[in-house]
Design an enzyme around this catalytic site. Sequence first.
Site, PDB file in Angstrom:
ATOM      1  N   HIS A   1       3.696  -5.360   3.324  1.00 21.20           N
ATOM      2  CA  HIS A   1       3.646  -5.947   4.657  1.00 21.20           C
ATOM      3  C   HIS A   1       3.230  -7.411   4.543  1.00 21.20           C
ATOM      4  O   HIS A   1       2.534  -7.803   3.609  1.00 21.20           O
ATOM      5  CB  HIS A   1       2.615  -5.231   5.539  1.00 21.20           C
ATOM      6  CG  HIS A   1       2.932  -3.805   5.794  1.00 21.20           C
ATOM      7  ND1 HIS A   1       3.898  -3.401   6.703  1.00 21.20           N
ATOM      8  CD2 HIS A   1       2.420  -2.656   5.267  1.00 21.20           C
ATOM      9  CE1 HIS A   1       3.952  -2.081   6.729  1.00 21.20           C
ATOM     10  NE2 HIS A   1       3.068  -1.604   5.867  1.00 21.20           N
TER      11      HIS A   1
ATOM     12  N   CYS B   1       6.019   6.004   4.611  1.00 22.05           N
ATOM     13  CA  CYS B   1       4.884   5.199   4.147  1.00 22.05           C
ATOM     14  C   CYS B   1       4.097   5.858   3.014  1.00 22.05           C
ATOM     15  O   CYS B   1       3.143   5.282   2.513  1.00 22.05           O
ATOM     16  CB  CYS B   1       3.960   4.859   5.311  1.00 22.05           C
ATOM     17  SG  CYS B   1       4.737   3.736   6.485  1.00 22.05           S
TER      18      CYS B   1
ATOM     19  N   HIS C   1      -0.936 -10.364  -2.450  1.00 19.69           N
ATOM     20  CA  HIS C   1      -0.069  -9.898  -3.539  1.00 19.69           C
ATOM     21  C   HIS C   1      -0.752  -8.830  -4.392  1.00 19.69           C
ATOM     22  O   HIS C   1      -0.738  -8.884  -5.625  1.00 19.69           O
ATOM     23  CB  HIS C   1       0.420 -11.071  -4.401  1.00 19.69           C
ATOM     24  CG  HIS C   1       1.447 -11.881  -3.687  1.00 19.69           C
ATOM     25  ND1 HIS C   1       1.108 -12.842  -2.755  1.00 19.69           N
ATOM     26  CD2 HIS C   1       2.793 -11.850  -3.741  1.00 19.69           C
ATOM     27  CE1 HIS C   1       2.209 -13.377  -2.285  1.00 19.69           C
ATOM     28  NE2 HIS C   1       3.252 -12.795  -2.854  1.00 19.69           N
TER      29      HIS C   1
ATOM     30  N   HIS D   1       0.855  -1.187   0.000  1.00 21.83           N
ATOM     31  CA  HIS D   1       0.000   0.000   0.000  1.00 21.83           C
ATOM     32  C   HIS D   1       0.887   1.232   0.000  1.00 21.83           C
ATOM     33  O   HIS D   1       2.109   1.146   0.116  1.00 21.83           O
ATOM     34  CB  HIS D   1      -0.973  -0.009   1.190  1.00 21.83           C
ATOM     35  CG  HIS D   1      -0.339   0.158   2.533  1.00 21.83           C
ATOM     36  ND1 HIS D   1      -1.009   0.653   3.619  1.00 21.83           N
ATOM     37  CD2 HIS D   1       0.908  -0.095   2.982  1.00 21.83           C
ATOM     38  CE1 HIS D   1      -0.214   0.685   4.672  1.00 21.83           C
ATOM     39  NE2 HIS D   1       0.951   0.236   4.312  1.00 21.83           N
TER      40      HIS D   1
ATOM     41  N   GLU E   1       0.001  -5.306  10.995  1.00 18.34           N
ATOM     42  CA  GLU E   1       0.740  -4.784   9.854  1.00 18.34           C
ATOM     43  C   GLU E   1       2.205  -5.230   9.938  1.00 18.34           C
ATOM     44  O   GLU E   1       2.846  -5.503   8.926  1.00 18.34           O
ATOM     45  CB  GLU E   1       0.644  -3.259   9.844  1.00 18.34           C
ATOM     46  CG  GLU E   1       1.331  -2.607   8.681  1.00 18.34           C
ATOM     47  CD  GLU E   1       1.127  -1.113   8.668  1.00 18.34           C
ATOM     48  OE1 GLU E   1       0.124  -0.671   8.097  1.00 18.34           O
ATOM     49  OE2 GLU E   1       1.977  -0.394   9.235  1.00 18.34           O
TER      50      GLU E   1
ATOM     51  N   HIS F   1       4.994   0.296  -0.438  1.00 24.60           N
ATOM     52  CA  HIS F   1       5.753  -0.661   0.365  1.00 24.60           C
ATOM     53  C   HIS F   1       4.814  -1.787   0.769  1.00 24.60           C
ATOM     54  O   HIS F   1       3.599  -1.652   0.690  1.00 24.60           O
ATOM     55  CB  HIS F   1       6.360   0.012   1.599  1.00 24.60           C
ATOM     56  CG  HIS F   1       5.333   0.548   2.540  1.00 24.60           C
ATOM     57  ND1 HIS F   1       4.580   1.690   2.273  1.00 24.60           N
ATOM     58  CD2 HIS F   1       4.902   0.083   3.739  1.00 24.60           C
ATOM     59  CE1 HIS F   1       3.749   1.910   3.269  1.00 24.60           C
ATOM     60  NE2 HIS F   1       3.916   0.943   4.185  1.00 24.60           N
TER      61      HIS F   1
END
Length: 149
Positions: A31, A25, A75, A16, A135, A29
């Site tokens: 998670h 952020c 993904h 996201h 997260e 990137h």
Amino acid sequence: MAKIRVTKQFGFEMSHALSNYDGLCRNIHGHSYKLQITLIGEPLNEEGDPKDGMVIDFSILKKLVKKYIVEPFDHSLMINNLSAHEKLIELGEMYERQHLVNFQPTTENMVIFIAEKLKKLLPEHLELFSVRLYETTNSFAEWFASDNL
């Protein structure tokens, strides 16, 4: 009959970006999310029924959450539809698994999104008790039904 809470955990990989965020952020990137879904209900009390003693068969909960949450999110890239997503669309198939949402895709907003989606899909005799989304290994957000009456 006693009310019982049951929880199933899931995992998915998702990226996201936070539009207009004042830190790292704001960049795309990813998670390794861990999702915990907790339902509350009364165990079935019907001798001879294959589901006797269960609030819900964990395999049913697994199929539901995998189909509507995990598989679509895994993904993929989630971004706010107010961001510059047009540039990503131009890149074609590399970014075919996009979720353009009408909120900032923070973990906090994602648990709200997941809770609202799941509440509509549950059998009538069950209630969504909570949604917890990690997260990172040490950062998570939670949604509780009791906080949202």
